[in-house]
Design a protein around this motif. Sequence first.
Motif, PDB file in Angstrom:
ATOM      1  N   GLY A 127     -26.838  -1.392  -2.687  1.00 48.64           N
ATOM      2  CA  GLY A 127     -27.096  -1.309  -4.112  1.00 48.64           C
ATOM      3  C   GLY A 127     -28.105  -2.362  -4.538  1.00 48.64           C
ATOM      4  N   PHE A 128     -28.535  -2.316  -5.791  1.00 41.40           N
ATOM      5  CA  PHE A 128     -29.580  -3.206  -6.268  1.00 41.40           C
ATOM      6  C   PHE A 128     -29.200  -4.675  -6.094  1.00 41.40           C
ATOM      7  CE2 PHE A 128     -31.855  -5.572  -9.592  1.00 41.40           C
ATOM      8  CZ  PHE A 128     -33.162  -5.195  -9.296  1.00 41.40           C
ATOM      9  N   ALA A 129     -27.964  -5.010  -6.382  1.00 42.81           N
ATOM     10  CA  ALA A 129     -27.528  -6.400  -6.301  1.00 42.81           C
ATOM     11  C   ALA A 129     -27.473  -6.913  -4.867  1.00 42.81           C
ATOM     12  CB  ALA A 129     -26.150  -6.554  -6.957  1.00 42.81           C
ATOM     13  N   ASP A 130     -27.460  -6.004  -3.907  1.00 34.58           N
ATOM     14  CA  ASP A 130     -27.357  -6.399  -2.490  1.00 34.58           C
ATOM     15  C   ASP A 130     -28.711  -6.720  -1.864  1.00 34.58           C
ATOM     16  OD1 ASP A 130     -24.604  -5.704  -2.617  1.00 34.58           O
ATOM     17  OD2 ASP A 130     -25.121  -3.600  -2.225  1.00 34.58           O
ATOM     18  N   LEU A 131     -29.805  -6.421  -2.566  1.00 40.06           N
ATOM     19  CA  LEU A 131     -31.124  -6.416  -1.935  1.00 40.06           C
ATOM     20  C   LEU A 131     -31.983  -7.570  -2.428  1.00 40.06           C
ATOM     21  CD1 LEU A 131     -31.648  -2.588  -2.425  1.00 40.06           C
ATOM     22  CD2 LEU A 131     -30.977  -3.729  -0.300  1.00 40.06           C
ATOM     23  N   ASP A 132     -32.455  -8.394  -1.492  1.00 46.72           N
ATOM     24  CA  ASP A 132     -33.346  -9.489  -1.856  1.00 46.72           C
ATOM     25  C   ASP A 132     -34.800  -9.031  -1.722  1.00 46.72           C
ATOM     26  OD1 ASP A 132     -33.969  -9.519   0.857  1.00 46.72           O
ATOM     27  OD2 ASP A 132     -32.768 -11.297   1.283  1.00 46.72           O
ATOM     28  N   PRO A 133     -35.761  -9.849  -2.146  1.00 48.97           N
ATOM     29  CA  PRO A 133     -37.171  -9.426  -2.080  1.00 48.97           C
ATOM     30  C   PRO A 133     -37.632  -9.014  -0.690  1.00 48.97           C
ATOM     31  CG  PRO A 133     -36.956 -11.329  -3.514  1.00 48.97           C
ATOM     32  CD  PRO A 133     -35.602 -11.120  -2.886  1.00 48.97           C
ATOM     33  N   SER A 134     -37.105  -9.659   0.344  1.00 53.64           N
ATOM     34  CA  SER A 134     -37.534  -9.297   1.697  1.00 53.64           C
ATOM     35  C   SER A 134     -37.112  -7.874   2.055  1.00 53.64           C
ATOM     36  CB  SER A 134     -36.973 -10.290   2.718  1.00 53.64           C
ATOM     37  OG  SER A 134     -35.559 -10.210   2.781  1.00 53.64           O
TER      38      SER A 134
END
Length: 270
Positions: A107-114
């Motif tokens: 989900g969106f909250a799980d994803l960092d810029p990398s």
Amino acid sequence: MDLGLRGRTALVTAASRGFGLATARLLAAEGCRVAMCARGEEDLASAADVVRDAGEEVWGGQGGRVLTQALDVQDGEAVASFVTETERTLGPIDLLLVNAGGPPVGGFADLDPSAWQAAYRLTLESAVRLCRLVLPRMQARRWGRSVAITSVSVRQPVDNLVLSSVMRPAVQALVKCLALDGAHHAVTVNAVAPGFHATSAVERLIAGETARTGAAREEVIGAWTREIPVGRLGKAEELAALIAFLMSEQAAYITGREVVADGGWVKGTF
């Protein structure tokens, strides 16, 4: 139906399993010479044997004419070298399957810029690179077929697949732009958007859902199939048949399209 593909040269990426392997096998059975690439050398070698066997009858008992190279489609130098070797060994590329493993679940909250940067390189940048290498040559010869595998997420976002739901529509936009460029040169550019199929990619999605929800594997599959009007997961061979048709002589008037193969899962009218 004779698809008119005998003697054509096809380049298929992510060809060691799933949709890529099913498509390579079908194209070989239709009489194509097939160049296959994937990251795993051992899996690719096994897949190549399957494809050769599929082409054996067409090629007079000599086995399908197959070229393989283990590479990552994110490696621009390796991809360019493989395109050159394919044309040197098998002839000019007539058919291109743009395919890459899907971005990770999350989900969106799980994803960092990398994670976003990696998804861009894998999903969109690799497609742009392949098309830049191959499509101008098709246009110069005034014949070609390119099909990109996207995802049903281009039509309807999929839970816990934010990266796919954002990046895949960008590939579809690329397809539309390239179709406009190629139409005057008898080059068609289309995409197929598979829904839930029984592939290793969907197994990874199932694993993500079980980790996220605590549900058993059978419960996850059951919940999905209840939302699919045909009541089952798709087969890789079914999508391969669609791709082969879009690459055929009979599909010359179809370009810039996104064909959804999802058993009716998407509820929208467009």
